[in-house]
Design an enzyme around this catalytic site. Sequence first.
Site, short mmCIF file in Angstrom:
data_model
loop_
_atom_site.label_atom_id
_atom_site.label_comp_id
_atom_site.label_asym_id
_atom_site.label_seq_id
_atom_site.Cartn_x
_atom_site.Cartn_y
_atom_site.Cartn_z
CB CYS A 155 -0.91 -0.01 1.23
SG CYS A 155 -1.91 1.49 1.38
CB CYS B 42 -8.51 1.11 1.23
SG CYS B 42 -8.26 0.16 2.74
CE1 TYR C 297 -22.90 -7.52 26.44
CE2 TYR C 297 -22.56 -9.86 26.86
CZ TYR C 297 -22.52 -8.56 27.29
OH TYR C 297 -22.11 -8.26 28.57
CG ASP D 228 -19.55 -11.67 19.76
OD1 ASP D 228 -18.54 -11.02 20.10
OD2 ASP D 228 -19.87 -11.84 18.58
CB CYS E 261 -13.49 -7.77 19.18
SG CYS E 261 -14.39 -6.65 20.27
#
Length: 453
Positions: free
Chosen positions: A74, A162, A315, A384, A411
């Site tokens: 990139c 991108c 969740y 989650d 995460c």
Amino acid sequence: MLSIKKNDIREGKVIDLTHEGHGVVKVDRYPIFVPYALIDEEIQYKVIKVKKNFAIGKLLEVTTSSKQRVEPPCIYYSKCGGCQLQHMNYEAQLSMKKSQVINLFNRKGNFKETPIKDVIGMEDPWYYRNKSQLPVGRNKQDHIKLGFFRQRSHDIIDMEECLIQDSIQNKVMVAVKKWLDQLNVSVYNEQRKRGLLRHLIIRTGHYTNEMMIIFVINGYKFKQQDELISKLTNAFPQITSIKLNINQSHSNVIMGKESITLYGKQQINDLLSNVEFKISDQSFYQINTVQTEKLYRKAIEYAGLTGNETVLDTYCGIGTIGLYMAPKAKHVYGVEVVPEAIEDAKINATRNQYENTTFVCGKAEEIILKWKKEGIKPDVVMVDPPRKGCDEKFIETLLELAPEKIIYISCNPATQQRDAERLSSQYNLNEITPVDMFPHTTHVETVAQFIRQ
């Protein structure tokens, strides 16, 4: 007496990586963190910030290069804040992410015996993002710039492509930038807090190719919107929804609460292993569809579903993982605090003809105790949560509910490790599998299996 001073130019050998992927050089046990440096490299660096317990260095030269080093493909990589690991080959990225999880659980935590499996990576780790959130601004020549923010700033890097967002989204980004200039659309100025267009958001269905365009504006309309819609729909026939999102707050929050449909449908569709989902402009939906399927397959494997289990999906969002599990479960109960997400979950259940599902809006810790009083006893609980992890009240409720298995997707492994400590009074952390949901960034997702003692 600390010998390191700001603006010092020094040489050293990189001995480790931080969780952010920065190289670690030590001077008399004092660590200096140097972005873009790799383990075993001999480097020259400049000290740019000195703190009590560490310093930050700027890489000046790599005198002995690592075999893991690659040329970032990139052209915006050194400026843009979207990726942090393109200078590292993909195998090394996966190794670094596994080490991060091992450090948290096996070394620092009380889970020294818990197996950490290899990271599940992508076969082709490029062009994977199904959602782009692009800030809009103007350059010094008063032309539109569209892209991502420079690292640790709100300066927009104007870009044409991108490498981690869906390739069709790149084409839309370039076309919209040209048309915004041609039509002289009013753009929001963060300093003056004036102007209209703030963000361009693009969502795509990975398997359906349906596309949603969202214009986030500081108002309720802009005069060129009809002409822009015409240009977009003529050039990109896969666009099935165009929305206006109203955000008149002067904050860093990207989207406001109110949206207006300007063209087409209110939602787009996508599939996860033949389960169909409706996705609205504000729905949470995993960014990387290919890896989401791998993540959910691992979660189902850990759940050990035979068709006789009651599953509780906390969740639950728009019901993605609960509906993914529904064909293999006796019944799936989902709970979520966002009303719009629960409505989407119910619609998604109906569309897929899953009658063994129940979705309710409310706080998980309150709803699941209500269900317990009604005699609903889950065998498996899916967790989650957002990055901050589970709050203590929820963990207490989970321990009171006492399911046989808890499958915890995270995460943020750091908050997952904290929550694992809280659960350890009643549960053994049996195994963890990391999944690379965001190649070329420092983020890693994990799915963990807890078994009741």
